[in-house]
Design a protein around this motif. Structure first.
Motif, PDB file in Angstrom:
ATOM      1  N   CYS A  87       0.842  -1.196   0.000  1.00 31.29           N
ATOM      2  CA  CYS A  87       0.000   0.000   0.000  1.00 31.29           C
ATOM      3  C   CYS A  87       0.879   1.248   0.000  1.00 31.29           C
ATOM      4  CB  CYS A  87      -0.910   0.000   1.225  1.00 31.29           C
ATOM      5  SG  CYS A  87      -2.017   1.424   1.309  1.00 31.29           S
ATOM      6  N   THR A  88       0.640   2.131  -0.957  1.00 29.56           N
ATOM      7  CA  THR A  88       1.465   3.338  -1.080  1.00 29.56           C
ATOM      8  C   THR A  88       0.703   4.625  -0.792  1.00 29.56           C
ATOM      9  OG1 THR A  88       0.966   3.506  -3.456  1.00 29.56           O
ATOM     10  CG2 THR A  88       2.929   2.247  -2.813  1.00 29.56           C
ATOM     11  N   HIS A  89      -0.627   4.553  -0.769  1.00 26.35           N
ATOM     12  CA  HIS A  89      -1.395   5.789  -0.579  1.00 26.35           C
ATOM     13  C   HIS A  89      -2.791   5.477  -0.051  1.00 26.35           C
ATOM     14  CE1 HIS A  89      -2.706   9.885  -1.090  1.00 26.35           C
ATOM     15  NE2 HIS A  89      -3.628   9.568  -1.992  1.00 26.35           N
ATOM     16  N   ILE A  90      -3.184   6.197   1.011  1.00 28.95           N
ATOM     17  CA  ILE A  90      -4.532   6.139   1.567  1.00 28.95           C
ATOM     18  C   ILE A  90      -5.059   7.563   1.622  1.00 28.95           C
ATOM     19  CG2 ILE A  90      -5.971   5.521   3.554  1.00 28.95           C
ATOM     20  CD1 ILE A  90      -3.935   3.387   4.272  1.00 28.95           C
ATOM     21  N   PRO A  91      -5.936   7.963   0.720  1.00 30.16           N
ATOM     22  CA  PRO A  91      -6.409   9.357   0.674  1.00 30.16           C
ATOM     23  C   PRO A  91      -7.032   9.822   1.984  1.00 30.16           C
ATOM     24  CG  PRO A  91      -7.086   8.177  -1.303  1.00 30.16           C
ATOM     25  CD  PRO A  91      -6.536   7.154  -0.359  1.00 30.16           C
ATOM     26  N   GLN A  92      -7.610   8.918   2.776  1.00 26.25           N
ATOM     27  CA  GLN A  92      -8.293   9.306   4.002  1.00 26.25           C
ATOM     28  C   GLN A  92      -7.349   9.444   5.204  1.00 26.25           C
ATOM     29  OE1 GLN A  92      -9.170   6.463   2.222  1.00 26.25           O
ATOM     30  NE2 GLN A  92     -10.721   7.505   0.969  1.00 26.25           N
ATOM     31  N   ALA A  93      -6.076   9.092   5.007  1.00 22.85           N
ATOM     32  CA  ALA A  93      -5.131   9.099   6.131  1.00 22.85           C
ATOM     33  C   ALA A  93      -4.872  10.524   6.617  1.00 22.85           C
ATOM     34  CB  ALA A  93      -3.828   8.426   5.728  1.00 22.85           C
ATOM     35  N   GLU A  94      -5.127  10.796   7.924  1.00 20.56           N
ATOM     36  CA  GLU A  94      -4.871  12.121   8.487  1.00 20.56           C
ATOM     37  C   GLU A  94      -3.374  12.409   8.583  1.00 20.56           C
ATOM     38  OE1 GLU A  94      -6.512   9.690   9.942  1.00 20.56           O
ATOM     39  OE2 GLU A  94      -8.581  10.314  10.405  1.00 20.56           O
ATOM     40  N   ASN A  95      -2.608  11.322   8.771  1.00 25.38           N
ATOM     41  CA  ASN A  95      -1.163  11.470   8.937  1.00 25.38           C
ATOM     42  C   ASN A  95      -0.461  10.543   7.944  1.00 25.38           C
ATOM     43  OD1 ASN A  95       1.531  11.414   9.800  1.00 25.38           O
ATOM     44  ND2 ASN A  95       0.952  11.698  11.949  1.00 25.38           N
ATOM     45  N   GLU A  97       2.269   9.224   8.049  1.00 27.81           N
ATOM     46  CA  GLU A  97       3.000   8.147   8.709  1.00 27.81           C
ATOM     47  C   GLU A  97       2.149   6.888   8.858  1.00 27.81           C
ATOM     48  OE1 GLU A  97       4.573   9.479  12.385  1.00 27.81           O
ATOM     49  OE2 GLU A  97       5.967  10.917  11.477  1.00 27.81           O
ATOM     50  N   LEU A  98       0.822   7.078   8.823  1.00 26.83           N
ATOM     51  CA  LEU A  98      -0.059   5.913   8.934  1.00 26.83           C
ATOM     52  C   LEU A  98       0.234   4.913   7.828  1.00 26.83           C
ATOM     53  CD1 LEU A  98      -2.636   4.580  10.206  1.00 26.83           C
ATOM     54  CD2 LEU A  98      -3.937   5.803   8.450  1.00 26.83           C
ATOM     55  N   VAL A  99       0.456   5.419   6.611  1.00 23.58           N
ATOM     56  CA  VAL A  99       0.752   4.553   5.480  1.00 23.58           C
ATOM     57  C   VAL A  99       2.146   3.966   5.605  1.00 23.58           C
ATOM     58  CG1 VAL A  99       0.936   4.402   2.973  1.00 23.58           C
ATOM     59  CG2 VAL A  99      -0.793   5.878   4.005  1.00 23.58           C
ATOM     60  N   GLN A 103       2.554  -0.233   5.810  1.00 21.44           N
ATOM     61  CA  GLN A 103       2.556  -0.649   4.408  1.00 21.44           C
ATOM     62  C   GLN A 103       2.358  -2.150   4.253  1.00 21.44           C
ATOM     63  OE1 GLN A 103       6.212   0.982   2.801  1.00 21.44           O
ATOM     64  NE2 GLN A 103       5.074   2.540   1.678  1.00 21.44           N
ATOM     65  N   ARG A 104       3.112  -2.929   4.998  1.00 22.45           N
ATOM     66  CA  ARG A 104       3.039  -4.381   4.865  1.00 22.45           C
ATOM     67  C   ARG A 104       1.722  -4.933   5.406  1.00 22.45           C
ATOM     68  NH1 ARG A 104       6.385  -6.065   0.986  1.00 22.45           N
ATOM     69  NH2 ARG A 104       8.335  -4.867   1.094  1.00 22.45           N
ATOM     70  N   ASN A 105       1.229  -4.330   6.462  1.00 19.04           N
ATOM     71  CA  ASN A 105      -0.024  -4.779   7.048  1.00 19.04           C
ATOM     72  C   ASN A 105      -1.206  -4.522   6.117  1.00 19.04           C
ATOM     73  OD1 ASN A 105      -1.677  -5.826   9.160  1.00 19.04           O
ATOM     74  ND2 ASN A 105      -2.232  -3.735   9.729  1.00 19.04           N
ATOM     75  N   PHE A 106      -1.083  -3.466   5.312  1.00 20.85           N
ATOM     76  CA  PHE A 106      -2.174  -3.085   4.414  1.00 20.85           C
ATOM     77  C   PHE A 106      -1.973  -3.607   2.987  1.00 20.85           C
ATOM     78  CE2 PHE A 106      -2.762   1.001   7.110  1.00 20.85           C
ATOM     79  CZ  PHE A 106      -3.419   0.270   8.083  1.00 20.85           C
TER      80      PHE A 106
END
Length: 443
Positions: A87-95, A97-99, A103-106
């Motif tokens: 996973c390289t991008h989550i548009p809803q991520a507030e921070n 660093e969450l991504v 990365q591996r978990n998602f």
């Protein structure tokens, strides 16, 4: 006790590479598992993922290739994944660093893939990637330009199970009858002598003597090949079939037809014409027969074995017997369930809708780049011919009387010829990409 054959730890060719669309994700099913094929923007190779976004399990095959990153984007919430499935991008991520931290978990489940002999191969067990790396692909020695061969690729989804397809392909004696007028002649059918050369868990080989020297090879779970030598001429034919178990009651055939002669004719004949003129017809000739035969066998097997349900007295039946014995011994007579717990139950009823059973567009045309493009071009030509007819007739109607004979007659003649061509395309050619009923009694 005999170890069970592991269908998941083998290479399968999902599709000819030339038939894949590099601009969009392509869904496919193998062993009951929904997969998505896609091509990263800056990569030469396709990737195969489990067709589930880890966020909310939406199908990634409904996604898109992002124009900026070239990664696979889920169309539900816009999560993006690179060619390793990270996973390289989550548009809803507030921070951000969450991504980075997850990365591996998602990540998406990414399967081992290879591209060789113009086919895209996948290994459906993500947990044994190291084994995949050391396992050779089940390639045909006849799909080799260095040996003077040329070949065509073909793919089609079929309305019966994998074991029915394999059983049918190891039975050459049905050809003169099921494919009369296409690849055989019922009036010229003769006894066929089949001899088993060897039979193991991983290979069945047989020879067939009937005019042409033929070697038949079944390399489980998918490669089934006929190597045909034409007398002492040095001419060779290769019929290479890859049989893929897809979902309950269905399978896919990926085929390669090789030859080392008539190369000029091979090159000038469009691939799509070969498909609609011969390849589709062959599988049409089998479809209704095998779908119903499979159902009847399943009903018989509720109370007896195939060994008593079938009557197999001739040498021509030897490979059918050998395959069925292999299937019983190493697979317990059934296909496996997959990681999601989906099994391959027996079909519950016969489908009598011939338009569905012989739906060429759904089963083949939409998967074949040559047939898709040919159909688009034919439809454009139809529009042009119809427009020319309307414009020409309308133009003749407003011509001065003095010009109607000189200019009007040629226009009317060409317009009528164009209308005739339009009708031929509409009522004869175009249906061959969609549905043409196959009635054996009329052949």
């Amino acid at each position: 006790m005999q170890a069970e054959f592991n269908f998941f730890q083998h290479w399968y060719p999902l599709s000819p590479v030339e038939d894949l669309d590099p601009q969009r994700p392509v869904p496919v099913t193998l062993l009951g598992i929904r997969l998505v094929i896609w091509k990263p923007k800056l990569s030469e190779n396709y990737r195969v993922f489990l067709d589930q976004c880890p966020h909310r399990l939406a199908p990634l095959s409904e996604g898109r290739i992002d124009d900026k990153t070239g990664n696979l984007m889920c169309s539900y919430h816009g999560w993006q994944f690179d060619q390793q499935g990270v996973c390289t991008h989550i548009p809803q991520a507030e921070n951000p660093e969450l991504v980075a931290k997850n990365q591996r978990n998602f990540c998406v489940v990414s399967l081992p893939v290879r591209q060789e002999n113009e086919l895209l191969w996948v290994w459906p067990d993500a947990k044994t990637a190291e084994l995949a790396a050391t396992t050779p692909l089940p390639l045909s020695p006849q799909v080799d330009s260095n040996k003077g061969f040329v070949w065509r690729n073909y793919v089609r989804d079929l309305e019966y199970n994998w074991q029915t397809l394999v059983e049918n392909l190891v039975d050459p004696s049905h050809v003169p009858f099921a494919h009369h007028g296409v690849q055989g002649d019922r009036e010229k059918a003769t006894p066929i002598q089949i001899d088993i050369i060897q039979s193991t868990a991983n290979l069945i080989e047989a020879s067939m003597a009937r005019g042409l020297l033929t070697k038949i090879t079944f390399e489980p779970p998918c490669r089934l090949e006929y190597a045909i030598s034409i007398g002492n001429t040095g001419k060779q034919l290769g019929l290479i079939f890859y049989c893929l178990p897809t979902s309950p009651g269905k399978c896919r055939i990926v085929a390669q037809f090789a030859q080392n002669f008539a190369k000029t004719l091979h090159r000038v004949t469009p691939r799509w014409w070969n498909h609609i003129d011969e390849r589709n017809l062959v599988l049409d000739g089998d479809m209704i027969l095998l779908h119903q035969q499979e159902y009847f066998l399943q009903q018989k097997q509720l109370s007896e074995s195939w060994k008593t349900a079938y009557k197999l007295p001739t040498s021509a039946d030897r490979l059918v017997i050998e395959f069925r014995n292999w299937f019983d011994k190493y697979c317990q007579g059934k296909l496996p369930g997959n990681e999601a717990g989906i099994s391959f139950p027996e079909s519950s009823k016969i489908n009598d809708n011939r338009a569905v059973m012989l739906d060429l567009y759904k089963q083949h045309t939409q998967h074949c780049s040559s047939c898709r493009n040919a159909l688009k071009n034919i439809q454009r030509l139809q529009i042009a011919l119809l427009a020319y007819f309307v414009i020409s007739i309308s133009g003749v109607a407003i011509l001065p009387d003095a010009l109607r004979i000189q200019l009007g007659l040629p226009l009317v003649i060409t317009a009528l010829l164009g209308l005739g061509a339009y009708s031929w395309l509409k009522f004869w050619l175009v249906p061959k990409f969609y549905f043409v009923d196959y009635v054996h009694a009329e052949k």
